[in-house]
Design a protein around this motif. Structure first.
Motif, PDB file in Angstrom:
ATOM      1  N   VAL A   1       0.835  -1.205   0.000  1.00  0.00           N
ATOM      2  CA  VAL A   1       0.000   0.000   0.000  1.00  0.00           C
ATOM      3  C   VAL A   1       0.868   1.252   0.000  1.00  0.00           C
ATOM      4  O   VAL A   1       0.598   2.217  -0.725  1.00  0.00           O
ATOM      5  CB  VAL A   1      -0.958   0.003   1.210  1.00  0.00           C
ATOM      6  CG1 VAL A   1      -1.676   1.343   1.333  1.00  0.00           C
ATOM      7  CG2 VAL A   1      -1.970  -1.124   1.088  1.00  0.00           C
ATOM      8  N   ASP A   2       1.932   1.246   0.790  1.00  0.00           N
ATOM      9  CA  ASP A   2       2.847   2.383   0.828  1.00  0.00           C
ATOM     10  C   ASP A   2       3.482   2.610  -0.539  1.00  0.00           C
ATOM     11  O   ASP A   2       3.640   3.754  -0.980  1.00  0.00           O
ATOM     12  CB  ASP A   2       3.918   2.144   1.895  1.00  0.00           C
ATOM     13  CG  ASP A   2       4.729   3.395   2.196  1.00  0.00           C
ATOM     14  OD1 ASP A   2       4.136   4.374   2.677  1.00  0.00           O
ATOM     15  OD2 ASP A   2       5.944   3.405   1.936  1.00  0.00           O
ATOM     16  N   ASP A   3       3.845   1.529  -1.221  1.00  0.00           N
ATOM     17  CA  ASP A   3       4.420   1.635  -2.568  1.00  0.00           C
ATOM     18  C   ASP A   3       3.419   2.262  -3.541  1.00  0.00           C
ATOM     19  O   ASP A   3       3.777   3.107  -4.376  1.00  0.00           O
ATOM     20  CB  ASP A   3       4.822   0.252  -3.091  1.00  0.00           C
ATOM     21  CG  ASP A   3       6.025  -0.336  -2.377  1.00  0.00           C
ATOM     22  OD1 ASP A   3       6.708   0.401  -1.638  1.00  0.00           O
ATOM     23  OD2 ASP A   3       6.281  -1.545  -2.559  1.00  0.00           O
ATOM     24  N   ILE A   4       2.167   1.829  -3.440  1.00  0.00           N
ATOM     25  CA  ILE A   4       1.124   2.360  -4.322  1.00  0.00           C
ATOM     26  C   ILE A   4       0.931   3.854  -4.080  1.00  0.00           C
ATOM     27  O   ILE A   4       0.878   4.663  -5.015  1.00  0.00           O
ATOM     28  CB  ILE A   4      -0.204   1.607  -4.099  1.00  0.00           C
ATOM     29  CG1 ILE A   4      -0.072   0.145  -4.537  1.00  0.00           C
ATOM     30  CG2 ILE A   4      -1.345   2.291  -4.856  1.00  0.00           C
ATOM     31  CD1 ILE A   4      -1.250  -0.725  -4.111  1.00  0.00           C
ATOM     32  N   LEU A   5       0.839   4.230  -2.803  1.00  0.00           N
ATOM     33  CA  LEU A   5       0.587   5.628  -2.472  1.00  0.00           C
ATOM     34  C   LEU A   5       1.774   6.513  -2.834  1.00  0.00           C
ATOM     35  O   LEU A   5       1.589   7.672  -3.223  1.00  0.00           O
ATOM     36  CB  LEU A   5       0.265   5.764  -0.986  1.00  0.00           C
ATOM     37  CG  LEU A   5      -1.033   5.084  -0.532  1.00  0.00           C
ATOM     38  CD1 LEU A   5      -1.269   5.319   0.950  1.00  0.00           C
ATOM     39  CD2 LEU A   5      -2.226   5.586  -1.337  1.00  0.00           C
ATOM     40  N   ASP A   6       2.984   5.999  -2.728  1.00  0.00           N
ATOM     41  CA  ASP A   6       4.145   6.785  -3.134  1.00  0.00           C
ATOM     42  C   ASP A   6       4.048   7.176  -4.606  1.00  0.00           C
ATOM     43  O   ASP A   6       4.514   8.252  -5.002  1.00  0.00           O
ATOM     44  CB  ASP A   6       5.431   5.992  -2.891  1.00  0.00           C
ATOM     45  CG  ASP A   6       6.676   6.787  -3.245  1.00  0.00           C
ATOM     46  OD1 ASP A   6       7.103   7.629  -2.442  1.00  0.00           O
ATOM     47  OD2 ASP A   6       7.215   6.576  -4.359  1.00  0.00           O
ATOM     48  N   ALA A   7       3.424   6.293  -5.390  1.00  0.00           N
ATOM     49  CA  ALA A   7       3.312   6.553  -6.827  1.00  0.00           C
ATOM     50  C   ALA A   7       2.066   7.346  -7.200  1.00  0.00           C
ATOM     51  O   ALA A   7       2.000   7.911  -8.300  1.00  0.00           O
ATOM     52  CB  ALA A   7       3.314   5.226  -7.593  1.00  0.00           C
TER      53      ALA A   7
END
Length: 331
Positions: free
Chosen positions: A251-257
């Motif tokens: 989820v953190d990876d998705i939100l970073d993008a």
């Protein structure tokens, strides 16, 4: 698509709470918004007490330590500790201090992770990072001191010696070369490289997942020994955290993008700018989102055999699912 607080896979319709029945999800007096807010407040108070401003002397070290820990954050790891502690009705005051120790260690990893030699970020929780506000040397010392204070807190607990030793060992393992430190080293080594997904998953399980695992195990270890009689319990908890910890990072990876600074509380797009491979960059955003949902569902299934006493752990999954739907909805 369901966008409320129920954990639900929008593709299959399968409840991510696994076999937890309605009674387990709706027992009186366990409304998630109440115990989570109360728990986060108590942990915040414990942090303020344990990191006493009167100890600052002639330096800014304690002020910087308090800055790193007391200015926001979702307190996910501390709440996981409290949720696991509910399995055995562990006294709240003990869980509060253990949760505070976990948050100190988490803050230590964030302060060091933000340093110029690491991820070089200038924002954390909508505020300047510690090295920006206090200087790089102080930031290094803040991380070192927070780690020491976390262990001091655990060593000083009003608990039997065996319990304290188990808690110290668990937290040390989480940030060792086999945990967060090793994961950070692997993360740095992968910059600019084309790697397989399994290496990213392995890195995430160490860098961030190990502390999630420790948070849940420490909540249980406050009152339940890890022995043959409780092997099934710890097996279920480990399956839960393996899935949940990885889901949080995906989820953190998705939100970073995809998210903005206001949502993240830190600089967005850092992974792509630094050429860091992530689950989102390798799988694509929608596949990564479905991967996170699958992981949350699997985490729920892992604790289903524990029945109603695992309700609060299930509610932590609901919280993560709602956060994903709110900030990274389907395209």
């Amino acid at each position: 698509m369901q966008t409320g607080s129920t954990l639900h896979d929008d593709r299959t319709g399968v409840s991510a709470l696994g076999g937890l029945g309605a009674q387990a999800r709706g027992a009186p007096g366990l409304l998630p918004e109440i115990w989570m807010q109360d728990g986060a407040k108590r942990v915040e108070q414990a942090l303020a007490r344990l990191l006493c401003a009167e100890h600052d002397g002639e330096t800014e070290l304690m002020a910087a330590m308090r800055y790193a820990t007391l200015h926001g954050g979702k307190r996910t790891r501390a709440l996981l500790c409290l949720a696991a502690g509910a399995l055995a009705d562990t006294p709240a005051h003990m869980l509060d201090d253990v949760g505070a120790a976990i948050e100190m260690m988490h803050a230590c990893t964030l302060v060091h992770d933000d340093l110029p030699a690491m991820d070089d970020d200038v924002l954390r929780r909508d505020l300047p990072t510690v090295h920006v506000k206090f200087g790089e040397a102080t930031a290094i010392l803040v991380g070192d001191a927070l780690q020491a204070h976390a262990f001091l807190t655990l060593a000083s607990l009003d608990a039997p010696g065996d319990n304290r030793i188990a808690l110290v060992r668990e937290l040390a393992q989480a940030v060792s070369a086999e945990g967060a430190a090793g994961g950070q080293a692997m993360d740095l080594s992968l910059v600019g490289k084309h790697v397989e997904l399994d290496r990213i998953v392995a890195m995430h399980r160490m860098k961030s997942g190990a502390l999630v695992r420790a948070s849940v195990r420490m909540g249980a270890l406050c009152a339940i020994a890890e022995d043959a009689a409780h092997a099934a319990l710890y097996c279920a908890l480990d399956r839960y955290t393996a899935c949940f910890g990885l889901a949080l990072q995906v989820v953190d990876d998705i939100l970073d993008a995809t998210a903005d600074t206001a949502t993240l509380g830190k600089t967005p797009g850092k992974d792509a700018a630094a050429q860091k491979p992530t689950c989102a960059s390798i799988m694509g955003l929608q596949a990564a989102r479905h991967f996170a949902l699958d992981l949350l569902r699997d985490a729920g299934e892992a604790i289903a055999p524990l029945g109603p006493r695992a309700e609060r752990l299930a509610q932590m999954l609901q919280r993560a699912n709602a956060y994903l739907f709110k900030h990274a909805p389907c395209a």
